[in-house]
Enzyme design. Structure first.
Site, PDB file in Angstrom:
ATOM      1  N   GLU A  15       0.808  -1.232   0.000  1.00  0.00           N
ATOM      2  CA  GLU A  15       0.000   0.000   0.000  1.00  0.00           C
ATOM      3  C   GLU A  15       0.837   1.276   0.000  1.00  0.00           C
ATOM      4  O   GLU A  15       0.401   2.313  -0.498  1.00  0.00           O
ATOM      5  CB  GLU A  15      -0.896   0.011   1.232  1.00  0.00           C
ATOM      6  N   GLY A  16       2.026   1.207   0.620  1.00  0.00           N
ATOM      7  CA  GLY A  16       2.906   2.382   0.641  1.00  0.00           C
ATOM      8  C   GLY A  16       3.286   2.798  -0.776  1.00  0.00           C
ATOM      9  O   GLY A  16       3.238   3.978  -1.126  1.00  0.00           O
ATOM     10  N   HIS A  17       3.633   1.806  -1.611  1.00  0.00           N
ATOM     11  CA  HIS A  17       3.970   2.125  -3.001  1.00  0.00           C
ATOM     12  C   HIS A  17       2.751   2.672  -3.748  1.00  0.00           C
ATOM     13  O   HIS A  17       2.856   3.610  -4.529  1.00  0.00           O
ATOM     14  CB  HIS A  17       4.431   0.863  -3.759  1.00  0.00           C
ATOM     15  N   ASP A  23      12.148   5.395   4.047  1.00  0.00           N
ATOM     16  CA  ASP A  23      13.593   5.337   3.776  1.00  0.00           C
ATOM     17  C   ASP A  23      14.127   6.767   3.856  1.00  0.00           C
ATOM     18  O   ASP A  23      14.465   7.384   2.841  1.00  0.00           O
ATOM     19  CB  ASP A  23      13.835   4.713   2.401  1.00  0.00           C
ATOM     20  N   ARG A  42      10.158  -6.052   3.107  1.00  0.00           N
ATOM     21  CA  ARG A  42      10.908  -6.999   3.948  1.00  0.00           C
ATOM     22  C   ARG A  42      10.068  -7.543   5.100  1.00  0.00           C
ATOM     23  O   ARG A  42      10.467  -8.535   5.722  1.00  0.00           O
ATOM     24  CB  ARG A  42      12.206  -6.365   4.456  1.00  0.00           C
TER      25      ARG A  42
END
Ligand code: PAF
Length: 291
Positions: A35-37, A151, A188
């Protein structure tokens, strides 16, 4: 959605877009999308006329003994997800397409920033990231690039390289997407066993504790960032994390300044074999700032 696997094919797809003076938003990824992407793609759609997403598991950012060969490659699922969120062009090149068949002589190194924090335990990692992102920026030539704030150091490095190398690209950071228990979404996380998955949200909880301690320290001359970080490390180690670092820094990643009004808490820790990173920003409310 159109899928291109060669630089030439991508250029052909983008030529009419540029001729029509449409804006291009770019989301670089290594696939195994979550979902982040997808949020990055949605944001790109809000800001730009055409959205390009790359899926490329970049070998040069993985060190010896890291997970390059086992990194999850889920192209079919990713491709369907991207079509659903109205990605216009998926760029999925091979390693040879990006790196050619000759050894590379040129790399992009973002000096001091890349040798700090994650760079200490992953030597060469950020040179791999900076080099592939520079290549992708040159290939796609977007107006806007969107990256996740999870990140944090990577984002800082990419902002720097875009400025230093005069890329005419607006680099935008998008807030981390979290599960309900606070765990930052990451490809990950898929490596974690059920027990490890239950433990992982402790990273966010620990950062929240540090955040609270900073916010409730009224006299900021009493803020001891090193002590707070040490306490955070101990909390995680008591729960079987192998902590790489817990750090509190200024937003530009320089050493935290007591007089500041905004800091970032950064954590890198292993659970079993899986290394997770996360960060949390702390903003001192305006009313507590000295007049
Ligand atoms: O964050 C990632 O997925 C990668 O580091 C990136 C930016 C796509 C470069 O390979």
């Amino acid at each position: 959605m159109r899928t291109e696997v060669t630089i030439q094919g991508l250029h052909a797809a983008l030529t009419p877009v540029r001729a029509a003076r449409k804006s291009i938003g770019f989301v670089p990824t290594m696939g195994n999308l979550h979902e982040g992407h997808l949020k990055l793609v949605q944001e790109a759609n809000q800001r730009c006329d055409v959205v390009v997403v790359s899926i490329f598991v970049n070998p040069t950012q993985f060190g010896a003994g890291e997970d390059f060969s086992s990194y999850p490659r889920t192209f079919e699922v990713d491709s369907n997800l991207l079509a659903e969120v109205q990605c216009d062009i998926l760029f999925a090149p091979s390693v040879e397409e990006i790196y050619g068949s000759q050894p590379q002589q040129t790399t992009v190194q973002v000096n001091s920033l890349a040798n700090d924090l994650c760079g200490n335990s992953r030597p060469g990692h950020f040179t791999g990231v900076a080099t592939v992102v520079s290549k992708l920026f040159n290939i796609v030539q977007p107006n806007v690039a969107l990256l996740g704030e999870k990140d944090y150091q990577q984002l800082a490095i990419i902002r720097h390289l875009a400025r230093d190398l005069c890329f005419d690209i607006d680099v935008i950071g998008i807030p981390t997407v979290r599960a309900e228990n606070g765990l930052a979404l990451s490809s990950r996380n898929g490596y974690l066993s059920p027990d490890e998955l239950a433990l992982a949200p402790a990273i966010y909880a620990t950062m929240q504790q540090i955040q609270q301690q900073i916010l409730t320290t009224v006299d900021h001359s009493k803020l001891n960032f090193a002590d707070l970080a040490k306490q955070g490390r101990k909390t995680l180690e008591a729960q079987k994390f192998v902590v790489d670092y817990v750090e509190i820094r200024n937003p530009d990643l320089s050493l935290a300044d007591q007089e500041g009004s905004k800091w970032v808490i950064l954590v890198a820790a292993k659970i079993g074999k899986t290394r997770l990173i996360d960060n949390l920003t702390v903003i001192r409310p305006a009313e507590t700032l000295d007049s």
